[in-house]
Design an enzyme around this catalytic site. Structure first.
Site, PDB file in Angstrom:
ATOM      1  N   LYS A 120       1.898   8.617  12.573  1.00 16.24           N
ATOM      2  CA  LYS A 120       0.557   8.475  13.155  1.00 16.24           C
ATOM      3  C   LYS A 120      -0.068   9.836  13.457  1.00 16.24           C
ATOM      4  O   LYS A 120      -1.290  10.002  13.356  1.00 16.24           O
ATOM      5  CB  LYS A 120       0.620   7.612  14.420  1.00 16.24           C
ATOM      6  CG  LYS A 120       1.030   6.154  14.143  1.00 16.24           C
ATOM      7  CD  LYS A 120       0.043   5.452  13.236  1.00 16.24           C
ATOM      8  CE  LYS A 120       0.297   3.954  13.110  1.00 16.24           C
ATOM      9  NZ  LYS A 120      -0.652   3.289  12.211  1.00 16.24           N
ATOM     10  N   SER A 179      -2.564   5.974  16.337  1.00 14.24           N
ATOM     11  CA  SER A 179      -2.051   5.370  17.569  1.00 14.24           C
ATOM     12  C   SER A 179      -2.032   6.440  18.646  1.00 14.24           C
ATOM     13  O   SER A 179      -1.902   7.635  18.345  1.00 14.24           O
ATOM     14  CB  SER A 179      -0.619   4.867  17.358  1.00 14.24           C
ATOM     15  OG  SER A 179      -0.015   4.592  18.606  1.00 14.24           O
ATOM     16  N   ASN A 222      -5.378   0.351   7.787  1.00 13.57           N
ATOM     17  CA  ASN A 222      -4.876  -0.343   8.975  1.00 13.57           C
ATOM     18  C   ASN A 222      -3.411  -0.753   8.844  1.00 13.57           C
ATOM     19  O   ASN A 222      -2.707  -0.865   9.844  1.00 13.57           O
ATOM     20  CB  ASN A 222      -5.748  -1.587   9.214  1.00 13.57           C
ATOM     21  CG  ASN A 222      -5.086  -2.585  10.139  1.00 13.57           C
ATOM     22  OD1 ASN A 222      -5.064  -2.424  11.348  1.00 13.57           O
ATOM     23  ND2 ASN A 222      -4.490  -3.638   9.560  1.00 13.57           N
ATOM     24  N   VAL A 268       0.807  -1.230   0.000  1.00 10.50           N
ATOM     25  CA  VAL A 268       0.000   0.000   0.000  1.00 10.50           C
ATOM     26  C   VAL A 268       0.839   1.279   0.000  1.00 10.50           C
ATOM     27  O   VAL A 268       0.314   2.359  -0.222  1.00 10.50           O
ATOM     28  CB  VAL A 268      -1.008   0.032   1.183  1.00 10.50           C
ATOM     29  CG1 VAL A 268      -2.159  -0.916   0.950  1.00 10.50           C
ATOM     30  CG2 VAL A 268      -0.343  -0.201   2.508  1.00 10.50           C
ATOM     31  N   TYR A 317       7.483   6.599  13.824  1.00 16.80           N
ATOM     32  CA  TYR A 317       6.115   6.050  13.948  1.00 16.80           C
ATOM     33  C   TYR A 317       5.148   7.126  14.466  1.00 16.80           C
ATOM     34  O   TYR A 317       4.041   7.297  13.924  1.00 16.80           O
ATOM     35  CB  TYR A 317       6.183   4.862  14.898  1.00 16.80           C
ATOM     36  CG  TYR A 317       4.903   4.090  15.101  1.00 16.80           C
ATOM     37  CD1 TYR A 317       4.400   3.260  14.095  1.00 16.80           C
ATOM     38  CD2 TYR A 317       4.206   4.154  16.307  1.00 16.80           C
ATOM     39  CE1 TYR A 317       3.241   2.524  14.294  1.00 16.80           C
ATOM     40  CE2 TYR A 317       3.058   3.424  16.520  1.00 16.80           C
ATOM     41  CZ  TYR A 317       2.572   2.612  15.516  1.00 16.80           C
ATOM     42  OH  TYR A 317       1.419   1.875  15.708  1.00 16.80           O
ATOM     43  N   ALA A 318       5.571   7.860  15.495  1.00 17.65           N
ATOM     44  CA  ALA A 318       4.696   8.894  16.064  1.00 17.65           C
ATOM     45  C   ALA A 318       4.434   9.993  15.042  1.00 17.65           C
ATOM     46  O   ALA A 318       3.315  10.515  14.949  1.00 17.65           O
ATOM     47  CB  ALA A 318       5.320   9.469  17.333  1.00 17.65           C
ATOM     48  N   ALA A 319       5.463  10.336  14.249  1.00 21.20           N
ATOM     49  CA  ALA A 319       5.278  11.368  13.220  1.00 21.20           C
ATOM     50  C   ALA A 319       4.268  10.900  12.172  1.00 21.20           C
ATOM     51  O   ALA A 319       3.387  11.654  11.753  1.00 21.20           O
ATOM     52  CB  ALA A 319       6.616  11.689  12.549  1.00 21.20           C
TER      53      ALA A 319
HETATM   54  P1  NAI Z   1       0.563  -6.374  12.592  1.00 22.38           P
HETATM   55  O1  NAI Z   1       2.009  -6.267  12.383  1.00 22.38           O
HETATM   56  O2  NAI Z   1      -0.009  -7.611  13.175  1.00 22.38           O
HETATM   57  O3  NAI Z   1      -0.221  -6.082  11.239  1.00 22.38           O
HETATM   58  C1  NAI Z   1       0.172  -5.090  10.357  1.00 22.38           C
HETATM   59  C2  NAI Z   1      -0.499  -5.341   9.032  1.00 22.38           C
HETATM   60  O4  NAI Z   1      -0.024  -4.382   8.090  1.00 22.38           O
HETATM   61  C3  NAI Z   1      -0.163  -6.726   8.471  1.00 22.38           C
HETATM   62  O5  NAI Z   1      -1.347  -7.305   7.960  1.00 22.38           O
HETATM   63  C4  NAI Z   1       0.797  -6.430   7.329  1.00 22.38           C
HETATM   64  O6  NAI Z   1       0.700  -7.327   6.260  1.00 22.38           O
HETATM   65  C5  NAI Z   1       0.297  -5.051   6.896  1.00 22.38           C
HETATM   66  N1  NAI Z   1       1.330  -4.316   6.170  1.00 22.38           N
HETATM   67  C6  NAI Z   1       2.550  -3.961   6.610  1.00 22.38           C
HETATM   68  N2  NAI Z   1       3.219  -3.324   5.634  1.00 22.38           N
HETATM   69  C7  NAI Z   1       2.391  -3.267   4.560  1.00 22.38           C
HETATM   70  C8  NAI Z   1       2.489  -2.741   3.255  1.00 22.38           C
HETATM   71  N3  NAI Z   1       3.586  -2.117   2.834  1.00 22.38           N
HETATM   72  N4  NAI Z   1       1.422  -2.874   2.419  1.00 22.38           N
HETATM   73  C9  NAI Z   1       0.317  -3.502   2.823  1.00 22.38           C
HETATM   74  N5  NAI Z   1       0.149  -4.022   4.060  1.00 22.38           N
HETATM   75  C10 NAI Z   1       1.185  -3.912   4.898  1.00 22.38           C
HETATM   76  O7  NAI Z   1       0.185  -5.108  13.482  1.00 22.38           O
HETATM   77  P2  NAI Z   1      -1.141  -4.661  14.252  1.00 22.38           P
HETATM   78  O8  NAI Z   1      -0.785  -4.527  15.651  1.00 22.38           O
HETATM   79  O9  NAI Z   1      -2.286  -5.487  13.859  1.00 22.38           O
HETATM   80  O10 NAI Z   1      -1.293  -3.178  13.667  1.00 22.38           O
HETATM   81  C11 NAI Z   1      -2.346  -2.764  12.816  1.00 22.38           C
HETATM   82  C12 NAI Z   1      -2.380  -1.248  12.830  1.00 22.38           C
HETATM   83  O11 NAI Z   1      -2.660  -0.778  14.148  1.00 22.38           O
HETATM   84  C13 NAI Z   1      -1.047  -0.618  12.430  1.00 22.38           C
HETATM   85  O12 NAI Z   1      -1.298   0.538  11.648  1.00 22.38           O
HETATM   86  C14 NAI Z   1      -0.472  -0.208  13.781  1.00 22.38           C
HETATM   87  O13 NAI Z   1       0.429   0.856  13.640  1.00 22.38           O
HETATM   88  C15 NAI Z   1      -1.708   0.170  14.532  1.00 22.38           C
HETATM   89  N6  NAI Z   1      -1.557   0.168  15.976  1.00 22.38           N
HETATM   90  C16 NAI Z   1      -1.200  -0.979  16.640  1.00 22.38           C
HETATM   91  C17 NAI Z   1      -1.068  -0.962  18.011  1.00 22.38           C
HETATM   92  C18 NAI Z   1      -0.677  -2.165  18.796  1.00 22.38           C
HETATM   93  O14 NAI Z   1      -0.441  -2.020  19.992  1.00 22.38           O
HETATM   94  N7  NAI Z   1      -0.614  -3.342  18.215  1.00 22.38           N
HETATM   95  C19 NAI Z   1      -1.281   0.276  18.773  1.00 22.38           C
HETATM   96  C20 NAI Z   1      -1.650   1.405  17.985  1.00 22.38           C
HETATM   97  C21 NAI Z   1      -1.779   1.334  16.638  1.00 22.38           C
END
Ligand code: NAI
Length: 249
Positions: A163, A146, A94, A68, A159-161
């Site tokens: 988000k 986030s 996401n 993406v 990351y903070a920047a």
């Molecule tokens: P995760 O690592 O389990 O999932 C991340 C998803 O993003 C995966 O499905 C991966 O395939 C996809 N992804 C990564 N790079 C990509 C790319 N270049 N193109 C397409 N897809 C890509 O992480 P999680 O925890 O499920 O995170 C989901 C969202 O929530 C993220 O944006 C993360 O920053 C945010 N978030 C997560 C928190 C946490 O504590 N786990 C807290 C706050 C926000």
């Protein structure tokens, strides 16, 4: 949890929708009656089980192998998929990555990659879907930011920047597209137990937990509940907001 059929007849895109928070959002949407276009960076063949599970709720589910952060790839694949679905009502940005490190030592690559996947990706996907939502004069865009986009966090300047940028973009888009019936909101999760946080030291998880009033870490389903609300007409008058999902930190 029992999920009411509040997305029947709607089509939703969830980036990174087969894992972690994205997967929980996909499942909640599927249970609520939505059709799904999901993206992954993994091999499609590795996602068969998730797709079978999501399809068991009765809706249509398509998976795109898509980086993406690459505007050309997104522009080549997403509009085509949306056209095949006859339009799109919900976009959840996401997909996200972390490349943590102190600013003094952070490589340019780690800065650029995080900004590309966590922020520019939303520019790419929003530009791809806006013509469809605009024509329908309705839509709900949900950006997964986030809590650190609001508070900052040592070791996560990149990351903070990204988000925080997502929040600024969402609030601006809410103003631009509100007159066309398109709502844009952010979710700001706290510490959610997924693969992303599993790599953090146990002590860090414990410290976070102690700072949370509910005295537990979040689950992907906790975030999915907020996404379901924002995706549905239950939030018809919610636009340009950032909804925390932190258990009260
Ligand atoms: P995760 O690592 O389990 O999932 C991340 C998803 O993003 C995966 O499905 C991966 O395939 C996809 N992804 C990564 N790079 C990509 C790319 N270049 N193109 C397409 N897809 C890509 O992480 P999680 O925890 O499920 O995170 C989901 C969202 O929530 C993220 O944006 C993360 O920053 C945010 N978030 C997560 C928190 C946490 O504590 N786990 C807290 C706050 C926000």
């Amino acid at each position: 949890m029992e999920i009411p059929q509040i997305l029947t007849g709607k089509a939703a895109i969830v980036t990174g929708g087969v894992r972690g928070i994205g997967r929980a959002i996909s499942e909640a949407f599927a249970k609520a009656g939505a059709d799904l276009i999901l993206t992954t960076t993994r091999d499609k063949s590795a996602c068969g089980e998730v797709l079978d599970h999501l399809r068991s709720f009765g809706g249509r589910v398509e998976l795109l192998k898509l980086n993406v952060s690459d505007k050309t790839e997104v522009a080549a694949q997403l509009p085509e998929a949306v056209t095949a679905f006859g339009g799109v009502d919900i976009l959840v940005n996401n997909a996200g990555i972390t490349r943590d490190g102190l600013m003094l030592r952070m490589s340019e690559q780690d800065w650029d990659e995080v900004l590309a996947v966590d922020l520019k990706s939303a520019f790419n996907t929003v530009q791809a879907v806006l013509p469809f939502m605009s024509r329908k004069r309705s839509g709900s865009i949900i950006n997964i930011s986030s809590v650190v986009g609001l508070t900052g966090n040592a070791g996560q300047c990149n990351y903070a920047a990204a988000k925080a940028g997502l929040i600024g973009m969402s609030k601006s888009l809410a103003r631009e597209m509100g007159p066309r019936g398109i709502r844009t909101n952010c979710i700001a999760p706290g510490f959610i137990c997924t693969d992303m946080t599993a790599k953090l030291p146990e002590q860090m998880a414990q410290d976070w937990k102690n700072r949370v009033a509910l005295r537990r870490l979040g689950t992907p389903e906790d975030v999915a509940g907020v996404a379901l609300f924002l995706a549905s007409d239950l939030s018809a008058y919610v636009n340009g907001e950032v909804i925390g999902c932190t258990g009260c930190m």
